[in-house]
Structure formats: C-alpha cells, structure tokens
Design a protein around this motif. Structure first.
Motif, PDB file in Angstrom:
ATOM      1  N   ASP A 507       0.831  -1.196   0.000  1.00  0.00           N
ATOM      2  CA  ASP A 507       0.000   0.000   0.000  1.00  0.00           C
ATOM      3  C   ASP A 507       0.871   1.254   0.000  1.00  0.00           C
ATOM      4  OD1 ASP A 507      -2.510   1.557   0.343  1.00  0.00           O
ATOM      5  OD2 ASP A 507      -1.685   1.957   2.332  1.00  0.00           O
ATOM      6  N   TRP A 508       1.904   1.259   0.844  1.00  0.00           N
ATOM      7  CA  TRP A 508       2.812   2.413   0.890  1.00  0.00           C
ATOM      8  C   TRP A 508       3.611   2.537  -0.399  1.00  0.00           C
ATOM      9  CZ3 TRP A 508       5.309   5.594   5.002  1.00  0.00           C
ATOM     10  CH2 TRP A 508       4.389   5.932   6.013  1.00  0.00           C
ATOM     11  N   VAL A 509       3.996   1.416  -1.004  1.00  0.00           N
ATOM     12  CA  VAL A 509       4.689   1.466  -2.294  1.00  0.00           C
ATOM     13  C   VAL A 509       3.835   2.215  -3.306  1.00  0.00           C
ATOM     14  CG1 VAL A 509       5.490   0.078  -4.260  1.00  0.00           C
ATOM     15  CG2 VAL A 509       6.046  -0.632  -1.938  1.00  0.00           C
ATOM     16  N   ASN A 510       2.563   1.851  -3.381  1.00  0.00           N
ATOM     17  CA  ASN A 510       1.667   2.471  -4.362  1.00  0.00           C
ATOM     18  C   ASN A 510       1.411   3.942  -4.052  1.00  0.00           C
ATOM     19  OD1 ASN A 510       1.379   0.058  -5.815  1.00  0.00           O
ATOM     20  ND2 ASN A 510      -0.266  -0.645  -4.471  1.00  0.00           N
ATOM     21  N   ARG A 511       1.214   4.268  -2.768  1.00  0.00           N
ATOM     22  CA  ARG A 511       0.929   5.655  -2.396  1.00  0.00           C
ATOM     23  C   ARG A 511       2.121   6.561  -2.666  1.00  0.00           C
ATOM     24  NH1 ARG A 511      -1.285   5.267   3.661  1.00  0.00           N
ATOM     25  NH2 ARG A 511      -1.450   7.539   3.446  1.00  0.00           N
ATOM     26  N   LEU A 512       3.299   6.127  -2.248  1.00  0.00           N
ATOM     27  CA  LEU A 512       4.486   6.951  -2.470  1.00  0.00           C
ATOM     28  C   LEU A 512       4.802   7.076  -3.962  1.00  0.00           C
ATOM     29  CD1 LEU A 512       6.793   5.732   0.445  1.00  0.00           C
ATOM     30  CD2 LEU A 512       5.822   8.024   0.176  1.00  0.00           C
ATOM     31  N   PHE A 513       4.635   6.019  -4.698  1.00  0.00           N
ATOM     32  CA  PHE A 513       4.872   6.074  -6.144  1.00  0.00           C
ATOM     33  C   PHE A 513       3.945   7.101  -6.797  1.00  0.00           C
ATOM     34  CE2 PHE A 513       3.881   4.772 -10.490  1.00  0.00           C
ATOM     35  CZ  PHE A 513       5.144   4.634 -11.039  1.00  0.00           C
ATOM     36  N   CYS A 514       2.682   7.038  -6.439  1.00  0.00           N
ATOM     37  CA  CYS A 514       1.686   7.946  -7.029  1.00  0.00           C
ATOM     38  C   CYS A 514       2.019   9.407  -6.708  1.00  0.00           C
ATOM     39  CB  CYS A 514       0.298   7.567  -6.511  1.00  0.00           C
ATOM     40  SG  CYS A 514      -1.019   8.661  -7.093  1.00  0.00           S
ATOM     41  N   HIS A 515       2.272   9.698  -5.439  1.00  0.00           N
ATOM     42  CA  HIS A 515       2.455  11.095  -5.021  1.00  0.00           C
ATOM     43  C   HIS A 515       3.820  11.646  -5.420  1.00  0.00           C
ATOM     44  CE1 HIS A 515      -0.689  10.020  -1.747  1.00  0.00           C
ATOM     45  NE2 HIS A 515      -1.273  10.444  -2.848  1.00  0.00           N
ATOM     46  N   LEU A 516       4.892  10.860  -5.229  1.00  0.00           N
ATOM     47  CA  LEU A 516       6.226  11.372  -5.515  1.00  0.00           C
ATOM     48  C   LEU A 516       6.485  11.510  -7.013  1.00  0.00           C
ATOM     49  CD1 LEU A 516       8.322   9.406  -2.856  1.00  0.00           C
ATOM     50  CD2 LEU A 516       7.796  11.855  -2.840  1.00  0.00           C
ATOM     51  N   SER A 517       5.994  10.566  -7.808  1.00  0.00           N
ATOM     52  CA  SER A 517       6.214  10.655  -9.256  1.00  0.00           C
ATOM     53  C   SER A 517       5.485  11.856  -9.852  1.00  0.00           C
ATOM     54  CB  SER A 517       5.752   9.370  -9.950  1.00  0.00           C
ATOM     55  OG  SER A 517       4.378   9.132  -9.723  1.00  0.00           O
ATOM     56  N   GLU A 518       4.389  12.266  -9.221  1.00  0.00           N
ATOM     57  CA  GLU A 518       3.659  13.450  -9.686  1.00  0.00           C
ATOM     58  C   GLU A 518       4.403  14.731  -9.314  1.00  0.00           C
ATOM     59  OE1 GLU A 518      -0.551  15.627  -8.587  1.00  0.00           O
ATOM     60  OE2 GLU A 518      -0.508  13.431  -8.658  1.00  0.00           O
TER      61      GLU A 518
END
Length: 691
Positions: A507-518
C-alpha cells in the motif's frame, strides 16, 4: 604437503602476488571454512559486505575436494549468484589452481523448469495447432528447432532457457522439463537430454553449484534430487528458513488450479491436452472439456465462499484458519474425477511419451485434490493454516497456505543431524548485536560454532546515517505518512537520483509512487509490482535520475554498486505485521512457552531485515551514500539501541543540511570527515556502534 588457503590468500599468497588485494577478514573466513571441512564440522560465518565471501569459501572447498576427493555442494538463494559463481568466480579460481597443478571441476545444476525437454519440444511441434493460440509461439518453435539441432548436449549446449533463443512463456511451459513428467531412460531422447547431461556433469564434479530450492527439495525427499555429497556450503544463508518452510508446508491458489485446468483445456483458446491426441474418441474429448468447464465453475464458487467466510477485517488480506473444515470441500472429488478420466484416456493411447504426458496431468490433479484435503482437514497439527486474498489485474487471487510453526526441530533432524554432511552457512547478516543465538535457535543450529567477521569498508567515511528529528510516531498514520513523503521528496532532490525507497507494505509502495512521481516529474520512478517489473532493476541501473520504490525482495539480495545507488530510504522499521497469521501463531507459541515474544522473535527478526536493507547501499570500496531511517522509534524507544548497535558504524546526522553537504562533497570527490555524533544529536546517548 597439501596447499592451504594461506598459500593463496595470505599476505604473500599466490592470488595477492597476482594483484588481488589482501583482505585479512577474507583470509580468516577461508581458514575457518578450511578448518570446518577438515574436521567435518558445521559452521556459521557472518562476513560483512566486501569481505569477498565467494572466494573465501570456494578456495578451501576446491582445495579440500582436490586433496581428499570430496564432492562439495555450494548452494545459493538467487540464480544471479549461482550464475556468478559458475560463469565468473569458479573459472577464475580454476585458472589460478591449474597453474599450481591443482585441477578442479565444477558444474551448475538448476531446477527442472530451466531446462528444455526434447521429448516435450518435439511433441509440441507435432501438436502445435492443438496447443498454441499465438502464431508467434508457433514461429518461435521453428526457430528453436533450427537452434536445437545445431546445439546439442553432446556439443556442450546447456539447454537452459537463459542460453536459448527467447521463448514466450506460453511456449516455454509446454517445452521445459517437468520432474513429474520425465521418462528418464525410457525417453527416446534420453541420450541427448540436457537435464541428464547436466546431472551427469554434476555427479562427476568436485564442486556442485545449486540453489536453495533444489537443496531443500533434496533434503525433503531424502536425497532423491541431487547426487551424494560430502559437505555443503550455503551462501545467502539468511534466507534458508523461508525456503525450507516452503518445502515443508502447503501452498495452493485458485490461479494454480485454473492454470492446470487450462493446460488440459482452455475454453477461451480451445487449446490444450484434450485436443492433442488423435487416437482419443470424440466422446472422450467432449467429456474432458465438459468436466474442465464444470471444475472451473466449481473452483470459482469454492473460493468465493472462502472469501465470504474470511474477508471480514477491512484492509487485511491474510486470515488465520483456526479450525478444520471452514467451508465444505466441493473441489477434491471433481478434481479426482477429472484425474480418473485422464487415466482412462491414457490407457487408450499408444505412444509411451503420450501416455507419460497424460499420466503427469492426472497425477497433478490428484496432488491438488490431496493438498486441498490436507488444508481443509488440517491433517498436520504442527502447521499454521491461513489464507491470503489479493486483488490483481486479472482477478482476485486466493492462496491457501500452511507452514511449520517451528522449523528448528526439522532442520536439526536433517541439515544438522550428527551423521549429516557438514553444513557451512554464510551471510552478511546472521547476528543481532554480535550474537548468533537468534539465528541458531531458529534453524536448529544451537551449539554450532559461529564466526563473525567485519566488513573491510570504512563506513564512517563512505556512509552517512540520517536519522531526522521530530518525525511523528508511526502510530499517527496520516501525519506520519505525510512526514515520510515530505522527507522522501527532499532527500531525492538532494541525491538527484539513484534512490531506493524501502517500504513494509505494498500500500505504501503504491501511495508513495503515485504522489512522488507526480511531484518530481524530472525523475524516473519505478515500483515493485508494476506492469514492467521484468528487467526493472537493469533499467534502474542505467537511468541517472532513477527512484525505485519497493518492499519484500528489495530489502535483500539486490546488488546495485556504484553511482547507480547513492541513497537508501527506510520508511519504517521492518517489524513483521503482528496480525499476519504466521506471526500471530509464533507469538502465541512463544508466550505459551514462557518467553517474551518481542525480545525473543519480533525485535531480532526486524534487526536482521534492517541490516539487509542497510546493506543495499555500500557494495564496493569506492561506494558512497546515505541511508535514511525515517522511523523515529530508532531514536526514541529503548529497543532502538539494539538496531543501532547492529548496524555498521556510519557517521550519523540529524539534519538535511548535513545530508546536502555529504552529497556535495561526494560529487566533488572531497574526503568525508570521519566523526561520531556528539551528545544531543539524533542518535541519542549511545554515540557509536559496537560493529
């Protein structure tokens, strides 16, 4: 007089004269292995990153094999290390030893699924129209045929998938060797069999290079998978508990059942075993297809009932099955019925190879039925039973798992029994606060000698340990996540790329990927479990401004030396999820035995995992970088000192200004000031590490 490791690795040894850097810890490790092999005694060795473990165990193994005629097994956890040993380290060592009149032989042996099976290959060419929906697979078969006919086992071709022209997965699963579908000497292709040739080379070799999966399959089978050996060296030994458990437990999923059914008949492509053999009647084929369709429907219904029975806790995906028969067993009988129908078809076939193929599929269905029955009845009370439910792009995956609660007794009775060949286990992480006791108790190795050797790296100059002040407690989920995201963004900007972000949940992998890549669009982001996971690590290495976010496997066994990795961010101390069924059962077991589960199990397990994560960063003598541990508990809780004292002695920092300075000096090639944190810094009252 026989040669010794000191003759090669000592200050005036052969290898040092040839230009190899003399490393005291490497010589000490080689001498410890040499002594253990000579005395036929088991041994645990923790050797820090940079010691040169491979050469330190391969050299004494080679010398002992030559002097005493021993056959020594060398086992690794990963295929990457297995290939490195056979294609780089052992050829180098062999050339050196031959010069000293010490010839050695070695061989690589991998699992069945890695080898091309000539019988299945030519059967697939014959039955291509009944097996493959893809024109590309049929075309690839033709290209493979040309290659295979010019590259036989007799000419030295390995038959390994990695040495063959690329084959798509739907083709490879129809042409690779299957241990339960092998005719051995009864096969018309036996004399040209790649797997047989590899096994023959293995039997005649001094050093036999395998992997842990094969080794523990051999151990579980009573020695039926590998040739006899006189000693075994297990590298990457921190992983053996996990691998051993997989061979002593149960595992079946709805996907694995449907995959087996698709091999018999796939309603979408109308391909499969039921369409292959012309001698079978139309009535038999139709009955097989009908049974497959019904079994697919019953499989869906069975697993939907499991989901309804257990998925009650929001956010959780693993559920303990505490009592037998949680739902009615509606699958075992239809699986056995289809198996029986395949056996009837087998009796009507003429060619021995076709009979073998049909028997293998029938046996697998019987095996699936038995596994389901064992799980639902909980036939082995020494196992912990649970289910895992995971949403995937192609549907919900439901996994039925069972694992031994305590592996130590099983391993003590097999791997470490008194009359067993001596086992030498090595890894960079086998101790907690310089003590082997935790690992020894987990794997049944109590009382076995442990040798700890530090790393030759200068961590105080090469590495900065960043422990930020004033982070929220991880229990404040929303505030903590926001603080972690902000720290990650700032750290990535300072590093400029070459970043691993290690998480403890997908879950944290997906959340951080989504927010940081943006927010950091000028960086290339990768994430574990993404649509392009295959080859992701190689692409990460080639990309200057790369950030990889992962969990599980990226904490350990990943090697990215040099500038490609200069920052490792640990988002949370890697404590196992207390609600996971296996973890829950272990805690209950320890508590009932009168132990404190946290100090006996939870804490040391997390310490070893953190040490693995830390170890991703410094891989070479000239590597430099920062490890950022964002979890404040490493500073604020008493147990934080256990973590800190188990880590390498890196300089510590509490502010981003120090991180910026470190990266600036590293980029300019300036020396990094070596100092310990002073009192009052983030590290707390203990200003150093005992390691």
């Amino acid at each position: 007089m026989s040669a010794s490791v000191k003759d090669f690795l000592g200050p005036k040894g052969v290898l040092v004269r040839d230009g190899l850097e003399f490393r005291r810890p490497q010589l000490e490790m080689a001498e410890a292995v040499e002594e253990a092999l000579s005395a036929s005694k088991p041994l645990l060795i923790e050797a820090g990153t940079g010691v040169g473990k491979s050469l330190a165990y391969l050299l004494p193994a080679a010398l002992a094999a030559h002097a005493e005629g021993l056959h020594i097994l060398v086992s690794t956890h990963t295929k990457a290390l297995q290939e490195q040993l056979v294609r780089k380290d052992l050829p180098f060592l062999s050339r050196v030893l031959v010069r000293e009149s010490i010839p050695i032989s070695f061989a690589l042996f991998m699992g069945s699924e890695n080898y091309l099976c000539l019988r299945r290959f030519y059967q697939s060419i014959r039955d291509a129209n009944a097996l493959f929906a893809s024109a590309h697979s049929v075309e690839t078969l033709g290209r493979l045929k040309t290659f295979v006919e010019g590259h036989t086992a007799k000419k030295g071709q390995s038959g390994l998938r990695m040495d063959l022209p690329d084959a798509p997965d739907d083709l490879w699963r129809n042409i690779h060797r299957e241990s339960d579908n092998c005719m051995a000497s009864h096969s018309p292709y036996y004399q040209d069999c790649y797997h047989h040739a590899a096994y023959s080379r293995l039997k005649g070799s001094d050093l036999l290079v395998v992997n842990h999966a094969l080794f523990f399959a051999n151990l579980a089978s009573g020695g039926k998978v590998l040739p006899a050996y006189d000693a075994v060296i297990l590298d990457e030994a921190h992983s053996i508990e996990e691998v051993a458990a997989s061979h002593l437990g149960l595992n079946v999923t709805n996907f694995s059942i449907k995959w087996q059914l698709d091999q018999i008949y796939n309603p979408s492509t109308e391909k499969g075993l039921a369409r292959r053999f012309e001698t079978l009647t139309t009535a038999w084929r139709r009955a097989a297809m009908d049974q497959v369709r019904q079994l697919r429907r019953k499989t869906d219904e069975f697993f939907e009932r499991l989901i309804e029975a257990f998925k009650t806790a929001p956010g959780s995906n693993a559920f303990r099955v505490r009592k037998p028969e949680p739902i009615p067993n509606t699958l075992t009988q239809p699986l056995d019925d289809l198996s029986g129908h395949l056996r009837e078809g087998r009796d009507k076939l003429e060619a021995p190879e076709d009979k073998q193929e049909m028997k293998a599929y029938a046996d697998r269905l019987t095996g699936l039925a038995a596994t389901l029955e064992s799980f639902l009845t909980q036939s082995d009370r020494q196992l912990v039973y649970w289910i895992e439910i995971e949403s995937r792009p192609r549907g919900t995956r439901v996994q039925l798992r069972a694992s031994p609660l305590d592996l130590s007794r099983a391993l003590k009775a097999t791997l470490f029994r008194e009359d067993a060949p001596p086992a030498i286990l090595t890894s960079a992480t086998l101790t907690v606060q310089n003590d082997f006791e935790f690992v020894q108790s987990r794997i049944g190795a109590s009382g076995i000698l442990g040798v700890e050797l530090g790393s030759p790296f200068n961590y105080e100059r090469q590495c900065l340990l960043y422990l930020p002040k004033e982070m929220p407690d991880p229990g404040e989920d929303a505030a903590y996540y926001q603080a972690v995201e902000d720290q990650c963004r700032r750290l990535i900007e300072l590093a400029g790329g070459g970043v691993f972000i290690l998480c403890t949940s997908h879950d944290w992998v997906n959340r951080l990927f989504c927010h940081l890549s943006e927010k950091l669009a000028d960086h290339k982001f990768f994430k574990q479990g993404g649509p392009k996971s295959f080859g992701m690590l190689d692409e990460f290495r080639r990309t200057p401004a790369a950030v990889l976010i992962g969990t599980d496997t990226f904490w350990q066994g990943v090697d990215v030396p040099g500038e490609a990795l200069r920052l490792v961010i640990v988002t949370r101390l890697p404590f196992a999820l207390p609600s996971h069924p296996l973890e829950e059962a272990r805690v209950e077991y320890l508590r009932s035995a009168g132990f404190d589960p946290f100090t006996r199990h939870t804490l040391p397990s997390a310490v070893l995992m953190l040490r693995q994560g830390f170890g991703r960063l410094i891989r070479r003598i000239d590597d430099r970088g920062v490890v950022a541990i964002l979890d404040p508990r490493i500073r604020t809780r008493a147990y934080g000192q256990v973590f800190l004292k188990s880590l390498p002695p890196a300089r510590r920092a509490a502010g981003l200004a120090e991180v910026k300075s470190f990266f600036s000096k590293s980029a300019a090639g300036e020396p990094i000031r070596s100092e310990r944190p002073s009192h009052g810094e983030a590290a707390g009252p203990d200003t150093g590490s005992t390691r």
